[in-house]
Structures are given as C-alpha cells and as structure tokens.
Design a protein around this motif. Structure first.
Motif, PDB file in Angstrom:
ATOM      1  N   GLN A   6       0.844  -1.184   0.000  1.00 23.84           N
ATOM      2  CA  GLN A   6       0.000   0.000   0.000  1.00 23.84           C
ATOM      3  C   GLN A   6       0.883   1.237   0.000  1.00 23.84           C
ATOM      4  O   GLN A   6       1.677   1.443   0.929  1.00 23.84           O
ATOM      5  N   LYS A  38      -3.136   5.327  -1.882  1.00 20.13           N
ATOM      6  CA  LYS A  38      -3.598   4.273  -2.783  1.00 20.13           C
ATOM      7  C   LYS A  38      -4.183   3.116  -1.991  1.00 20.13           C
ATOM      8  O   LYS A  38      -3.934   2.967  -0.796  1.00 20.13           O
ATOM      9  N   GLU A  39      -4.954   2.303  -2.689  1.00 16.31           N
ATOM     10  CA  GLU A  39      -5.531   1.133  -2.055  1.00 16.31           C
ATOM     11  C   GLU A  39      -4.487   0.022  -1.911  1.00 16.31           C
ATOM     12  O   GLU A  39      -3.508  -0.028  -2.646  1.00 16.31           O
TER      13      GLU A  39
END
Length: 122
Positions: free
Chosen positions: A36, A40-41
C-alpha cells in the motif's frame, strides 16, 4: 490467532533488490504479500499456496518478484529484483485460513503482519 512477523524492508536504488521475509506462528494454507502506497488502495502483489506451492503474481511484478516458502520454518519470502520507484510502499504479509482463487483480495486473508517499508529511489 496466527501471528505474522515481517522483515527485510529498506531503501534501495532503482534496479536494486530486496528480500522480504514473513514468519508465521503456525501453518497456514495460503500466504500473500500486499502493498500500500500513500493515497492508494492496498493491492495484492503475490501469493503462494503452502500445500502445493502454486504461486500467483500481479502483472506489475511478474518476472521481477518471486514468492517462495519454507514450510518447515512457516516462512514465506518475497524476492524483489529490478525494483522501480513505483514499487515504493508499505509491504504487508498476510495469511489465509483457507485456499481461494481470489488471492489478490485483501478480505480473503484472516491474519496480517505489521508491515515493512520498501523505498526505491530513482
């Protein structure tokens, strides 16, 4: 509760290599690495089925990263070669209590490590 302890993160220049390790407190059926980056995911990077040894990789790391295991030590490794700045992220080890084809989905995993930072400079 399975405990996972990661190690091996650090800072490296682009093109360099790092090896991450994850020691599990007990046997698990599937183990994976996620990462990660800020903003961001969390994304699945690689996974391995501990019984048969089959592996899966995200397209972005194929041919550069290799996941492997040592069942005797309940340890999974992520060898990362040809690192790029876009590989910079917190890397997490994860373990699942059952096998699933959805290795890239975070919710498929029941146990998580604390994370180890990987920073790649250009």
């Amino acid at each position: 509760q399975v405990q996972l302890v990661e190690s091996g993160g650090g800072s490296v220049q682009a093109g360099g290599s790092l090896r991450l390790s994850c020691v599990a407190s007990t046997y698990t059926y599937m183990m994976g690495w996620f990462r990660q980056a800020p903003g961001k995911e969390r994304e699945g990077v690689a996974a391995i089925y501990t019984l048969g040894g089959s592996t899966n990789y995200a397209d972005s790391v194929k041919e550069r990263f290799t996941i492997s295991k040592d069942n005797g030590k309940n340890t999974v490794y992520l060898q990362m070669n040809s690192l790029k700045p876009e590989d910079t992220a917190m890397y997490y080890c994860a373990a699942a209590d059952y096998v699933t084809s959805r290795w890239y989905v975070a919710s498929a995993y029941n146990h998580w490590g604390q994370g180890t930072q990987v920073t790649v400079s250009s």
